[in-house]
Write a protein that holds these residues in place. Structure first.
Motif, PDB file in Angstrom:
ATOM      1  N   SER A   1      11.223  -8.900 -22.221  1.00  0.00           N
ATOM      2  CA  SER A   1      10.296  -7.850 -22.669  1.00  0.00           C
ATOM      3  C   SER A   1       9.840  -6.914 -21.558  1.00  0.00           C
ATOM      4  N   LEU A   2      10.578  -6.868 -20.455  1.00  0.00           N
ATOM      5  CA  LEU A   2      10.276  -5.983 -19.333  1.00  0.00           C
ATOM      6  C   LEU A   2      11.274  -4.827 -19.369  1.00  0.00           C
ATOM      7  N   ILE A   3      10.749  -3.620 -19.544  1.00  0.00           N
ATOM      8  CA  ILE A   3      11.605  -2.434 -19.693  1.00  0.00           C
ATOM      9  C   ILE A   3      11.586  -1.644 -18.389  1.00  0.00           C
ATOM     10  N   PRO A   4      12.736  -1.470 -17.743  1.00  0.00           N
ATOM     11  CA  PRO A   4      12.771  -0.670 -16.518  1.00  0.00           C
ATOM     12  C   PRO A   4      12.558   0.807 -16.840  1.00  0.00           C
ATOM     13  N   LEU A   5      11.607   1.429 -16.138  1.00  0.00           N
ATOM     14  CA  LEU A   5      11.322   2.858 -16.337  1.00  0.00           C
ATOM     15  C   LEU A   5      11.837   3.708 -15.185  1.00  0.00           C
ATOM     16  N   GLY A   6      11.836   3.135 -13.991  1.00  0.00           N
ATOM     17  CA  GLY A   6      12.249   3.901 -12.828  1.00  0.00           C
ATOM     18  C   GLY A   6      12.040   3.100 -11.562  1.00  0.00           C
ATOM     19  N   HIS A   7      12.125   3.822 -10.435  1.00  0.00           N
ATOM     20  CA  HIS A   7      11.982   3.176  -9.134  1.00  0.00           C
ATOM     21  C   HIS A   7      11.157   4.062  -8.212  1.00  0.00           C
ATOM     22  N   VAL A   8      10.189   3.464  -7.540  1.00  0.00           N
ATOM     23  CA  VAL A   8       9.361   4.174  -6.563  1.00  0.00           C
ATOM     24  C   VAL A   8      10.215   4.347  -5.305  1.00  0.00           C
ATOM     25  N   ASP A   9      10.481   5.601  -4.936  1.00  0.00           N
ATOM     26  CA  ASP A   9      11.393   5.895  -3.836  1.00  0.00           C
ATOM     27  C   ASP A   9      10.780   5.674  -2.467  1.00  0.00           C
ATOM     28  N   SER A  10       9.476   5.800  -2.352  1.00  0.00           N
ATOM     29  CA  SER A  10       8.789   5.574  -1.074  1.00  0.00           C
ATOM     30  C   SER A  10       7.335   5.232  -1.370  1.00  0.00           C
ATOM     31  N   GLY A  11       6.660   4.661  -0.371  1.00  0.00           N
ATOM     32  CA  GLY A  11       5.240   4.360  -0.531  1.00  0.00           C
ATOM     33  C   GLY A  11       4.932   2.944  -0.946  1.00  0.00           C
ATOM     34  N   MET A  12       5.952   2.089  -1.047  1.00  0.00           N
ATOM     35  CA  MET A  12       5.679   0.722  -1.480  1.00  0.00           C
ATOM     36  C   MET A  12       4.840  -0.039  -0.458  1.00  0.00           C
ATOM     37  N   ASP A  13       4.899   0.340   0.815  1.00  0.00           N
ATOM     38  CA  ASP A  13       4.053  -0.298   1.814  1.00  0.00           C
ATOM     39  C   ASP A  13       2.584  -0.026   1.523  1.00  0.00           C
ATOM     40  N   VAL A  14       2.283   1.200   1.088  1.00  0.00           N
ATOM     41  CA  VAL A  14       0.904   1.566   0.746  1.00  0.00           C
ATOM     42  C   VAL A  14       0.465   0.840  -0.521  1.00  0.00           C
ATOM     43  N   ILE A  15       1.285   0.877  -1.540  1.00  0.00           N
ATOM     44  CA  ILE A  15       0.941   0.249  -2.818  1.00  0.00           C
ATOM     45  C   ILE A  15       0.763  -1.263  -2.654  1.00  0.00           C
ATOM     46  N   GLY A  16       1.676  -1.883  -1.958  1.00  0.00           N
ATOM     47  CA  GLY A  16       1.604  -3.329  -1.758  1.00  0.00           C
ATOM     48  C   GLY A  16       0.408  -3.776  -0.938  1.00  0.00           C
ATOM     49  N   SER A  17      -0.098  -2.884  -0.094  1.00  0.00           N
ATOM     50  CA  SER A  17      -1.220  -3.262   0.775  1.00  0.00           C
ATOM     51  C   SER A  17      -2.588  -3.004   0.144  1.00  0.00           C
ATOM     52  N   MET A  18      -2.633  -2.366  -1.021  1.00  0.00           N
ATOM     53  CA  MET A  18      -3.906  -2.094  -1.680  1.00  0.00           C
ATOM     54  C   MET A  18      -4.514  -3.408  -2.169  1.00  0.00           C
ATOM     55  N   THR A  19      -5.726  -3.693  -1.715  1.00  0.00           N
ATOM     56  CA  THR A  19      -6.378  -4.947  -2.102  1.00  0.00           C
ATOM     57  C   THR A  19      -7.389  -4.767  -3.228  1.00  0.00           C
ATOM     58  N   GLU A  20      -7.831  -3.554  -3.424  1.00  0.00           N
ATOM     59  CA  GLU A  20      -8.785  -3.236  -4.492  1.00  0.00           C
ATOM     60  C   GLU A  20      -8.065  -2.434  -5.574  1.00  0.00           C
ATOM     61  N   ASN A  21      -8.711  -2.273  -6.727  1.00  0.00           N
ATOM     62  CA  ASN A  21      -8.179  -1.366  -7.744  1.00  0.00           C
ATOM     63  C   ASN A  21      -8.071   0.027  -7.143  1.00  0.00           C
ATOM     64  N   PHE A  22      -7.072   0.786  -7.579  1.00  0.00           N
ATOM     65  CA  PHE A  22      -6.880   2.123  -7.027  1.00  0.00           C
ATOM     66  C   PHE A  22      -6.379   3.074  -8.111  1.00  0.00           C
ATOM     67  N   THR A  23      -6.668   4.349  -7.901  1.00  0.00           N
ATOM     68  CA  THR A  23      -6.294   5.385  -8.865  1.00  0.00           C
ATOM     69  C   THR A  23      -4.987   6.045  -8.450  1.00  0.00           C
ATOM     70  N   VAL A  24      -4.139   6.266  -9.427  1.00  0.00           N
ATOM     71  CA  VAL A  24      -2.858   6.931  -9.232  1.00  0.00           C
ATOM     72  C   VAL A  24      -2.805   8.120 -10.177  1.00  0.00           C
ATOM     73  N   THR A  25      -2.382   9.257  -9.656  1.00  0.00           N
ATOM     74  CA  THR A  25      -2.104  10.418 -10.505  1.00  0.00           C
ATOM     75  C   THR A  25      -0.594  10.544 -10.602  1.00  0.00           C
ATOM     76  N   MET A  26      -0.076  10.562 -11.825  1.00  0.00           N
ATOM     77  CA  MET A  26       1.351  10.722 -12.052  1.00  0.00           C
ATOM     78  C   MET A  26       1.579  12.092 -12.662  1.00  0.00           C
ATOM     79  N   GLU A  27       2.513  12.830 -12.078  1.00  0.00           N
ATOM     80  CA  GLU A  27       2.800  14.188 -12.528  1.00  0.00           C
ATOM     81  C   GLU A  27       4.294  14.436 -12.581  1.00  0.00           C
ATOM     82  N   ALA A  28       4.675  15.356 -13.437  1.00  0.00           N
ATOM     83  CA  ALA A  28       6.080  15.749 -13.548  1.00  0.00           C
ATOM     84  C   ALA A  28       6.453  16.634 -12.372  1.00  0.00           C
ATOM     85  N   ILE A  29       7.678  16.522 -11.945  1.00  0.00           N
ATOM     86  CA  ILE A  29       8.263  17.422 -10.964  1.00  0.00           C
ATOM     87  C   ILE A  29       9.283  18.244 -11.713  1.00  0.00           C
ATOM     88  N   LYS A  30       9.148  19.531 -11.634  1.00  0.00           N
ATOM     89  CA  LYS A  30      10.088  20.407 -12.344  1.00  0.00           C
ATOM     90  C   LYS A  30      11.285  20.700 -11.488  1.00  0.00           C
TER      91      LYS A  30
END
Length: 115
Positions: free
Chosen positions: A86-115
């Motif tokens: 029941s896990l559907i692959p949507l995509g892959h984070v190309d960079s920034g996983m070091d930042v995401i993985g190191s977040m210890t508290e809840n954090f806000t993400v803004t997702m936007e389209a790139i044209k």
């Protein structure tokens, strides 16, 4: 698409499937992510994404952006995980996983389209 975390922008390559397309059509989104199981960061989009063409299983790697169909949450894996149903692959984070993985508290993400 791109996501902004702590003022820094990172690219996400989306796959071509109905769930990823539905996510893209929902942009822009501002979501709060929290840690789950010391393996992934999860968030609940305001709109339920389609679950058409669910694969039987998916084996996520670090950086995979997925939809967990039973709960309707997005997940970004910052640690390797086992093959899961029941896990559907949507995509892959190309960079920034070091930042995401190191977040210890809840954090806000803004997702936007790139044209």
């Amino acid at each position: 698409m791109k996501m902004t975390v702590a003022g820094r922008e990172y690219a996400i390559t989306l796959y071509d499937n109905p769930s990823a397309n539905d996510l893209y059509d929902s942009l822009p989104l501002e979501l709060t992510f929290e840690d789950y199981n010391q393996t992934e960061k999860i968030s609940y989009p305001p709109k339920t994404l389609t679950t058409e063409e669910i694969p039987d299983t998916f084996d996520p790697d670090v950086g995979d952006l997925c939809l967990y169909a039973p709960w309707g949450n997005l997940c970004i894996f910052y640690r390797d995980f086992r093959e899961s149903t029941s896990l559907i692959p949507l995509g892959h984070v190309d960079s920034g996983m070091d930042v995401i993985g190191s977040m210890t508290e809840n954090f806000t993400v803004t997702m936007e389209a790139i044209k």
